[in-house]
Design a protein around this motif. Structure first.
Motif, PDB file in Angstrom:
ATOM      1  N   ALA A 171       5.295  16.531  -1.170  1.00  0.00           N
ATOM      2  CA  ALA A 171       6.725  16.234  -0.999  1.00  0.00           C
ATOM      3  C   ALA A 171       7.034  15.858   0.444  1.00  0.00           C
ATOM      4  N   ALA A 172       6.448  16.563   1.389  1.00  0.00           N
ATOM      5  CA  ALA A 172       6.671  16.257   2.804  1.00  0.00           C
ATOM      6  C   ALA A 172       6.095  14.889   3.156  1.00  0.00           C
ATOM      7  N   HIS A 173       4.901  14.599   2.637  1.00  0.00           N
ATOM      8  CA  HIS A 173       4.279  13.306   2.942  1.00  0.00           C
ATOM      9  C   HIS A 173       5.020  12.169   2.228  1.00  0.00           C
TER      10      HIS A 173
ATOM     11  N   GLU B  51       9.710   6.769   5.190  1.00  0.00           N
ATOM     12  CA  GLU B  51       9.974   6.324   6.565  1.00  0.00           C
ATOM     13  C   GLU B  51       8.997   5.224   6.978  1.00  0.00           C
ATOM     14  N   GLN B  52       7.745   5.348   6.545  1.00  0.00           N
ATOM     15  CA  GLN B  52       6.752   4.319   6.849  1.00  0.00           C
ATOM     16  C   GLN B  52       7.162   2.981   6.235  1.00  0.00           C
TER      17      GLN B  52
ATOM     18  N   MET C 168       0.836  -1.199   0.000  1.00  0.00           N
ATOM     19  CA  MET C 168       0.000   0.000   0.000  1.00  0.00           C
ATOM     20  C   MET C 168       0.872   1.251   0.000  1.00  0.00           C
ATOM     21  N   GLU C 169       1.921   1.251   0.818  1.00  0.00           N
ATOM     22  CA  GLU C 169       2.813   2.414   0.876  1.00  0.00           C
ATOM     23  C   GLU C 169       3.651   2.548  -0.402  1.00  0.00           C
ATOM     24  N   ILE C 170       3.969   1.429  -1.037  1.00  0.00           N
ATOM     25  CA  ILE C 170       4.637   1.490  -2.347  1.00  0.00           C
ATOM     26  C   ILE C 170       3.720   2.204  -3.336  1.00  0.00           C
TER      27      ILE C 170
ATOM     28  N   ALA D 289       5.950  -3.695  17.679  1.00  0.00           N
ATOM     29  CA  ALA D 289       5.537  -3.023  16.444  1.00  0.00           C
ATOM     30  C   ALA D 289       4.596  -1.851  16.713  1.00  0.00           C
ATOM     31  N   ARG D 290       4.075  -1.759  17.924  1.00  0.00           N
ATOM     32  CA  ARG D 290       3.077  -0.737  18.235  1.00  0.00           C
ATOM     33  C   ARG D 290       3.595   0.685  17.973  1.00  0.00           C
ATOM     34  N   ALA D 291       4.742   1.041  18.488  1.00  0.00           N
ATOM     35  CA  ALA D 291       5.237   2.423  18.338  1.00  0.00           C
ATOM     36  C   ALA D 291       5.466   2.799  16.871  1.00  0.00           C
ATOM     37  N   PRO D 292       6.141   1.972  16.071  1.00  0.00           N
ATOM     38  CA  PRO D 292       6.308   2.368  14.667  1.00  0.00           C
ATOM     39  C   PRO D 292       4.991   2.449  13.897  1.00  0.00           C
ATOM     40  N   LEU D 293       4.072   1.548  14.195  1.00  0.00           N
ATOM     41  CA  LEU D 293       2.777   1.587  13.515  1.00  0.00           C
ATOM     42  C   LEU D 293       1.967   2.801  13.948  1.00  0.00           C
ATOM     43  N   GLU D 294       2.037   3.157  15.217  1.00  0.00           N
ATOM     44  CA  GLU D 294       1.344   4.362  15.694  1.00  0.00           C
ATOM     45  C   GLU D 294       1.925   5.618  15.052  1.00  0.00           C
ATOM     46  N   ALA D 295       3.245   5.651  14.879  1.00  0.00           N
ATOM     47  CA  ALA D 295       3.878   6.803  14.226  1.00  0.00           C
ATOM     48  C   ALA D 295       3.343   6.958  12.804  1.00  0.00           C
ATOM     49  N   SER D 296       3.245   5.848  12.086  1.00  0.00           N
ATOM     50  CA  SER D 296       2.730   5.894  10.717  1.00  0.00           C
ATOM     51  C   SER D 296       1.254   6.288  10.705  1.00  0.00           C
ATOM     52  N   LEU D 297       0.482   5.739  11.614  1.00  0.00           N
ATOM     53  CA  LEU D 297      -0.934   6.097  11.712  1.00  0.00           C
ATOM     54  C   LEU D 297      -1.089   7.601  11.945  1.00  0.00           C
ATOM     55  N   ASN D 298      -0.312   8.144  12.860  1.00  0.00           N
ATOM     56  CA  ASN D 298      -0.397   9.582  13.147  1.00  0.00           C
ATOM     57  C   ASN D 298      -0.072  10.424  11.921  1.00  0.00           C
ATOM     58  N   GLU D 299       0.928  10.006  11.138  1.00  0.00           N
ATOM     59  CA  GLU D 299       1.282  10.738   9.911  1.00  0.00           C
ATOM     60  C   GLU D 299       0.137  10.689   8.900  1.00  0.00           C
ATOM     61  N   GLU D 300      -0.476   9.527   8.773  1.00  0.00           N
ATOM     62  CA  GLU D 300      -1.595   9.392   7.832  1.00  0.00           C
ATOM     63  C   GLU D 300      -2.792  10.222   8.284  1.00  0.00           C
ATOM     64  N   GLU D 301      -3.056  10.239   9.577  1.00  0.00           N
ATOM     65  CA  GLU D 301      -4.166  11.042  10.088  1.00  0.00           C
ATOM     66  C   GLU D 301      -3.918  12.530   9.867  1.00  0.00           C
TER      67      GLU D 301
END
Length: 164
Positions: free
Chosen positions: A45-47, A53-54, A19-21, A128-140
């Protein structure tokens, strides 16, 4: 064959990577065509940097499970993204179509990360919780930005069309 929560989690990680690809490919194609919309181009560009990173975070989660990405899924999603981008580029209202599609895609990503986070305890992958939460926050944050800017992008498009 019965799947364990860990098996489902690994499939979810592979799906999220693909999905991220797809997201990366879409943003790369879109950013090439956003010169008339500098604010959108800057946000894309920022996203795009966040998306890279995601991808790394998902790869780390897979490695922690002793697994790797799915080349087939990644390739299929990359191809799909380029096909979508090409179709949108032929439309006169490309910026609007991309805005609508990006809005939907961000919410798809949000749901995928929420699902993975739900699986963490059952899959015994609390690491895996912290990295997944970081990605979720970026998407939100990206979804909120798109939502807050649909009207502006629409009116910018109208202004460009009237000036042409």
């Amino acid at each position: 064959m019965t799947q364990t929560a860990r098996d489902i989690f690994v499939v979810g990680l592979r799906n999220a990577h693909a999905m991220e690809i797809q997201a990366r490919e879409l943003m790369e194609r879109q950013s090439e065509r956003l010169d008339e919309y500098p604010e959108v181009k800057q946000k894309i560009a920022a996203h795009l940097q966040e998306t890279n990173e995601q991808l790394k975070r998902l790869e780390q989660c897979l490695e922690a499970c002793g697994e790797s990405t799915s080349t087939l899924k990644d390739t299929a999603q990359s191809l799909a993204a380029n096909t979508i981008a090409m179709a949108h580029s032929m439309a006169g209202d490309e910026i609007l179509k991309n805005t609508f599609a990006n809005n939907a895609f961000e919410h798809f990503e949000i749901a995928a990360y929420k699902s993975l986070l739900t699986l963490c305890p059952a899959a015994r992958m609390d690491s895996a919780r912290a990295p997944l939460e970081a990605s979720l926050n970026e998407e939100e944050r990206m979804a909120a930005w798109i939502d807050a800017n649909v009207a502006k992008v629409t009116m910018d498009y109208v202004a460009h069309e009237q000036a042409a």
